[in-house]
Design a protein around this motif. Structure first.
Motif, mmCIF file in Angstrom:
data_model
loop_
_atom_site.group_PDB
_atom_site.id
_atom_site.type_symbol
_atom_site.label_atom_id
_atom_site.label_comp_id
_atom_site.label_asym_id
_atom_site.label_seq_id
_atom_site.Cartn_x
_atom_site.Cartn_y
_atom_site.Cartn_z
ATOM 1 N N ALA A 177 -36.905 -23.598 10.278
ATOM 2 C CA ALA A 177 -37.255 -24.674 9.337
ATOM 3 C C ALA A 177 -37.676 -24.069 7.997
ATOM 4 C CB ALA A 177 -38.378 -25.524 9.924
ATOM 5 N N ASN A 178 -38.552 -23.078 8.037
ATOM 6 C CA ASN A 178 -39.011 -22.452 6.785
ATOM 7 C C ASN A 178 -37.864 -21.741 6.073
ATOM 8 O OD1 ASN A 178 -41.643 -23.311 6.910
ATOM 9 N ND2 ASN A 178 -42.361 -21.505 8.029
ATOM 10 N N ARG A 179 -36.991 -21.119 6.845
ATOM 11 C CA ARG A 179 -35.871 -20.412 6.231
ATOM 12 C C ARG A 179 -34.925 -21.403 5.538
ATOM 13 N NH1 ARG A 179 -32.196 -18.034 10.308
ATOM 14 N NH2 ARG A 179 -33.957 -16.767 10.989
ATOM 15 N N LEU A 180 -34.632 -22.504 6.226
ATOM 16 C CA LEU A 180 -33.737 -23.509 5.629
ATOM 17 C C LEU A 180 -34.371 -24.129 4.386
ATOM 18 C CD1 LEU A 180 -32.168 -25.322 8.725
ATOM 19 C CD2 LEU A 180 -31.388 -23.284 7.516
ATOM 20 N N LEU A 181 -35.685 -24.305 4.439
ATOM 21 C CA LEU A 181 -36.364 -24.873 3.264
ATOM 22 C C LEU A 181 -36.189 -23.946 2.053
ATOM 23 C CD1 LEU A 181 -38.162 -27.264 2.365
ATOM 24 C CD2 LEU A 181 -40.157 -25.832 2.851
ATOM 25 N N ARG A 182 -36.238 -22.645 2.311
ATOM 26 C CA ARG A 182 -36.056 -21.697 1.191
ATOM 27 C C ARG A 182 -34.631 -21.782 0.645
ATOM 28 N NH1 ARG A 182 -39.483 -18.375 4.540
ATOM 29 N NH2 ARG A 182 -37.745 -17.157 5.354
ATOM 30 N N ARG A 183 -33.655 -21.971 1.550
ATOM 31 C CA ARG A 183 -32.266 -22.081 1.086
ATOM 32 C C ARG A 183 -32.082 -23.363 0.284
ATOM 33 N NH1 ARG A 183 -32.829 -17.803 2.790
ATOM 34 N NH2 ARG A 183 -33.369 -17.800 0.597
ATOM 35 N N VAL A 184 -32.714 -24.449 0.735
ATOM 36 C CA VAL A 184 -32.620 -25.716 0.019
ATOM 37 C C VAL A 184 -33.305 -25.581 -1.352
ATOM 38 C CG1 VAL A 184 -33.332 -28.136 0.056
ATOM 39 C CG2 VAL A 184 -32.435 -27.087 2.119
#
Ligand code: ADP
Length: 331
Positions: free
Chosen positions: A216-223
């Motif tokens: 979740a945190n990784r995807l948030l950084r990509r977003v």
């Protein structure tokens, strides 16, 4: 991801770690039980019982070990099973522990056998036997250790030998997180990252995060990166899904590894059953990666089944990939 961005990613990951049990989202049962174990230790003015944490990667085992040390007001030492190949490696760590210290051993199931046997005595009696010399002249010199708390983490509790498992006073199994829980993780992270996301945007990222806070945190950084480049002030469901499609995370949260496992299973092995190691070779991955990273989520999602004869694709796997199972497979 380029290697130059990795340290920054790691710094950010560390910054997003909850520092106490209160901020640790979800896992209510484990949190309550652990809180009781720690409180009792504080009242008795003793070190806490040894703690074993099991569950797939990214669910919070390291974070909990850090929280245990913080709650006990104790220093934390971090090592891992693969780093301890000889009993001497473990002896060096154990003999330098200070009173009350928390020792976190990640991937404890990958420790060597002699080290594991040394750990039994250390956990039970706070003592180790150091072997001095070789052959017939070798003697065991006992060494007293200060009381310490071992926190072991494993992605595969079933692989731990019984005598090791029995020496942990408390075992907590971490489960995948619900979308609601992941939204809470993401809200906290977005606040720390000073990022504007609306409610539907959080839901979109959370539902693509494979039940895993690290993802979740990784995807948030990509977003976040995507929004920055596209000059988007507030992230909504549409921008989140566009960004994540670009990173090959599909609407159900399956990433490239998940999809290649399912697609190999369906297209190369007619839906199975096929042995785990054959499947791993077909997707060019380590058996352990397929078993501990991809499979638990695919099984939970009802896409893959484990049978005594091997892995099988469930009906939903075929439809998710847009494939038709061969006639007779599900009759
Ligand atoms: P593991 O050791 O199980 O692989 P970690 O403890 O390293 O997982 O967690 C990965 C990341 O996910 C951490 O950086 C942390 O920010 C986040 N995280 C994990 N569990 C939680 C939780 N329950 N609440 C909030 N964040 C979490």
């Amino acid at each position: 991801m380029s290697s130059t961005s990795e340290p920054e990613e790691r710094v950010l990951e560390a910054a997003l770690r909850p520092k106490n049990l209160h901020d640790f989202v979800g896992q209510q049962r484990v949190r309550e039980q652990l809180s009781l174990v720690l409180e009792a230790a504080r009242i008795r003015e003793r070190t806490s019982d040894h703690v074993l944490l099991s569950g797939p990667p990214g669910l919070g085992k390291t974070t909990l070990a850090m929280i245990i040390a913080a709650e006990m007001n104790a220093p934390l030492r971090i090592s891992s099973g693969p780093a301890i190949q000889h009993a001497g490696d473990l002896a060096a760590i154990l003999s330098s522990l200070t009173e009350g210290e928390v020792l976190f051993l990640d991937e404890i199931h990958r420790m060597s056998r002699p080290a594991e046997e040394m750990l039994y005595m250390a956990m039970e009696d706070f003592r180790v036997d150091i072997v001095v010399g070789k052959g017939a002249g070798a003697t065991a010199v006992p060494l007293e250790l200060p009381p310490f708390t071992l926190v072991g983490a494993t992605t595969r509790a079933g692989l731990l030998p019984g005598p090791l498992r029995d020496r942990f006073g408390f075992t907590g199994h971490l489960e995948f997180y619900s979308v609601d829980e992941l939204e809470l993780v993401l809200r906290r992270s977005a606040m720390l990252m000073d990022l504007k996301v609306n409610s539907a945007g959080f839901t979109e990222v959370a539902s693509r995060s494979r039940g895993t806070p690290r993802i979740a945190n990784r995807l948030l950084r990509r977003v976040r990166d995507w929004a920055l480049v596209h000059q988007i002030e507030q992230i909504d469901a549409r921008s989140a899904s566009q960004a994540l499609e670009m990173y090959e995370v599909d609407a159900r949260g399956l990433d490239r590894l998940d999809r290649s496992v399912l697609s190999a299973l369906c297209t190369k092995f007619g839906g199975g059953p096929v042995g785990l190691s054959t499947l791993a070779i077909a997707v060019g991955e380590e058996t352990e990666t397929v078993e501990t990273v991809a499979e638990p989520f695919l099984v939970r999602e009802g896409l893959l089944g484990r049978t005594p004869r091997g892995r099988i694709a469930m009906p939903e796997a075929w439809s998710h990939l847009g494939l038709t199972p061969p006639a007779g497979v599900f009759d």
